[in-house]
Enzyme design. Structure first.
Site, mmCIF file in Angstrom:
data_model
loop_
_atom_site.group_PDB
_atom_site.id
_atom_site.type_symbol
_atom_site.label_atom_id
_atom_site.label_comp_id
_atom_site.label_asym_id
_atom_site.label_seq_id
_atom_site.Cartn_x
_atom_site.Cartn_y
_atom_site.Cartn_z
ATOM 1 N N ASP A 120 52.498 35.823 63.403
ATOM 2 C CA ASP A 120 53.837 35.289 63.500
ATOM 3 C C ASP A 120 53.907 34.334 63.828
ATOM 4 O O ASP A 120 53.285 34.023 65.293
ATOM 5 C CB ASP A 120 54.890 36.237 64.363
ATOM 6 C CG ASP A 120 55.392 37.175 63.724
ATOM 7 O OD1 ASP A 120 55.888 36.429 62.576
ATOM 8 O OD2 ASP A 120 55.591 37.993 63.948
ATOM 9 N N GLU A 144 60.082 34.440 59.213
ATOM 10 C CA GLU A 144 61.799 35.313 59.551
ATOM 11 C C GLU A 144 62.976 34.553 58.855
ATOM 12 O O GLU A 144 62.330 32.919 58.675
ATOM 13 C CB GLU A 144 61.496 35.800 60.766
ATOM 14 C CG GLU A 144 61.065 36.786 61.178
ATOM 15 C CD GLU A 144 61.834 37.271 62.508
ATOM 16 O OE1 GLU A 144 63.248 36.866 63.163
ATOM 17 O OE2 GLU A 144 61.224 38.048 63.366
ATOM 18 N N LYS A 172 53.075 34.379 59.331
ATOM 19 C CA LYS A 172 54.812 34.964 58.618
ATOM 20 C C LYS A 172 55.686 34.489 59.816
ATOM 21 O O LYS A 172 55.381 33.703 60.037
ATOM 22 C CB LYS A 172 54.327 36.381 59.407
ATOM 23 C CG LYS A 172 55.892 36.657 59.359
ATOM 24 C CD LYS A 172 55.702 38.660 59.408
ATOM 25 C CE LYS A 172 55.866 39.135 60.288
ATOM 26 N NZ LYS A 172 56.756 38.710 60.964
ATOM 27 N N GLU A 214 62.203 44.721 57.077
ATOM 28 C CA GLU A 214 62.712 45.611 58.339
ATOM 29 C C GLU A 214 64.099 46.236 58.149
ATOM 30 O O GLU A 214 64.809 45.310 57.858
ATOM 31 C CB GLU A 214 62.163 44.300 59.055
ATOM 32 C CG GLU A 214 62.718 45.279 60.659
ATOM 33 C CD GLU A 214 62.191 44.551 62.182
ATOM 34 O OE1 GLU A 214 61.244 43.360 61.883
ATOM 35 O OE2 GLU A 214 62.420 44.786 62.974
ATOM 36 N N ASP A 272 54.876 39.153 66.590
ATOM 37 C CA ASP A 272 55.820 38.763 67.822
ATOM 38 C C ASP A 272 56.491 39.267 68.904
ATOM 39 O O ASP A 272 56.794 39.352 69.885
ATOM 40 C CB ASP A 272 56.943 37.352 68.035
ATOM 41 C CG ASP A 272 57.694 37.543 66.870
ATOM 42 O OD1 ASP A 272 57.955 39.029 66.431
ATOM 43 O OD2 ASP A 272 58.711 36.705 66.376
ATOM 44 N N SER A 273 56.526 40.729 68.493
ATOM 45 C CA SER A 273 56.947 41.853 69.192
ATOM 46 C C SER A 273 55.466 41.930 70.558
ATOM 47 O O SER A 273 56.109 42.736 71.419
ATOM 48 C CB SER A 273 56.531 42.877 68.181
ATOM 49 O OG SER A 273 54.840 43.686 67.399
HETATM 50 O O1 KIV Z 1 56.232 41.047 65.529
HETATM 51 C C1 KIV Z 1 56.350 41.916 64.504
HETATM 52 O O2 KIV Z 1 55.863 42.958 64.919
HETATM 53 C C2 KIV Z 1 56.408 42.580 63.004
HETATM 54 C C3 KIV Z 1 56.552 43.993 62.911
HETATM 55 C C4 KIV Z 1 57.925 43.817 62.824
HETATM 56 C C5 KIV Z 1 56.718 44.028 61.698
HETATM 57 O O3 KIV Z 1 57.351 41.696 62.663
#
Ligand code: KIV
Length: 258
Positions: free
Chosen positions: A83, A115, A113, A183, A44-45
């Site tokens: 994500d 969080e 993924k 992280e 999600d970055s």
């Molecule tokens: O979204 C992302 O790029 C991440 C990384 C920090 C692993 O979750």
């Protein structure tokens, strides 16, 4: 042969490190895949590096799925993990199943993924895994909680906070995650968790003792205008691209190209 979640677990057993990166479109994903990475995260970055948002919070499920489909089309070998964006899974395990189901069915992701850990996300992970959806966990600095943390601060710096992160990681492993992102935590904590778990840890700012590392590809390639202290750029593409485009503009304006 395409990489599976089981193979990533075997890499840990064999003491071989996992190389993971993020991707947000077809072209980048195909280059990363051909370069031989093990895992490609449609992180999600991308909210910041591809869409220009200030944080990951505004990103929607539809937006990330649009990018995930493009990434998927570029990847033949690496495991593709998508994500789940903020508020697409936190309400209930059922909401998470719907979001993760779309990632697998519509975007062709092999895993999702999410969080966080103890206790709410542990129940959600168990539900997803029961439904046959592989899940990568993520603890330590979880950027979707940036406002709760008061910034992108290192986590697990007190004995109590580090014990809690260890407990979360163990609970997520018991719930069935196939791996876990650590992280921005102290490297001793990265070591402690990596030794305790049988599943692989993939670190980003979590020291050298994790079972693998992940970098946001915009940082790795030197494309970002800002990057966290733990990131490393292997090339300065920001400078290379700027110079190339400036040379092009000059040649066009001076009638040297074509
Ligand atoms: O979204 C992302 O790029 C991440 C990384 C920090 C692993 O979750």
């Amino acid at each position: 042969m395409a990489i599976t979640t089981q193979q990533l677990i075997r890499l840990k057993q064999q003491g071989k490190a996992i190389a993971a990166v993020t991707a947000w479109d077809y072209l980048l994903a195909s280059l990363l895949d051909q370069a031989g990475v093990d895992l490609i995260l449609v992180g999600d970055s991308l909210a910041m590096v591809a869409l220009g948002y200030d944080t990951t919070l505004p990103l929607t499920l539809d937006e990330i799925l649009h990018h995930a489909k493009a990434v998927r089309r570029g990847v033949k070998q690496a495991l593709v993990v998508v994500d789940l964006p903020f508020m697409s899974y936190q309400e209930s395990p059922e909401q998470a199943i719907r979001a993760a189901g779309r990632a697998l069915k519509e975007a062709g992701a092999q895993a999702v993924k999410l969080e966080g850990g103890y206790p709410a996300m542990v129940a959600t992970v168990a539900r997803l895994v029961q439904a046959g959806i592989p899940v990568l966990g993520h603890v330590g600095l979880t950027p979707q909680s940036v406002h709760q943390f008061g910034g992108y601060r290192k986590q697990g710096t007190s004995p109590e906070a580090s014990d809690r992160i260890v407990e979360e990681a163990i609970a997520l492993e018991q719930a069935g995650v196939f791996g876990i992102i650590l992280e921005h935590i102290p490297s001793e904590l990265g070591l402690r968790i990596s030794q305790k778990l049988t599943i692989p840890t993939i670190g980003i700012g979590a020291g050298p003792h994790c079972d693998g590392q992940v970098l946001v590809t915009a940082d790795l390639l030197g494309l970002s205008d800002w990057q966290p202290p733990f990131a490393k750029s292997y090339v300065n593409l920001r400078e290379t691209v700027t110079q190339a485009v400036q040379t092009y503009c000059t040649e066009v304006r001076e009638h040297k190209f074509p």
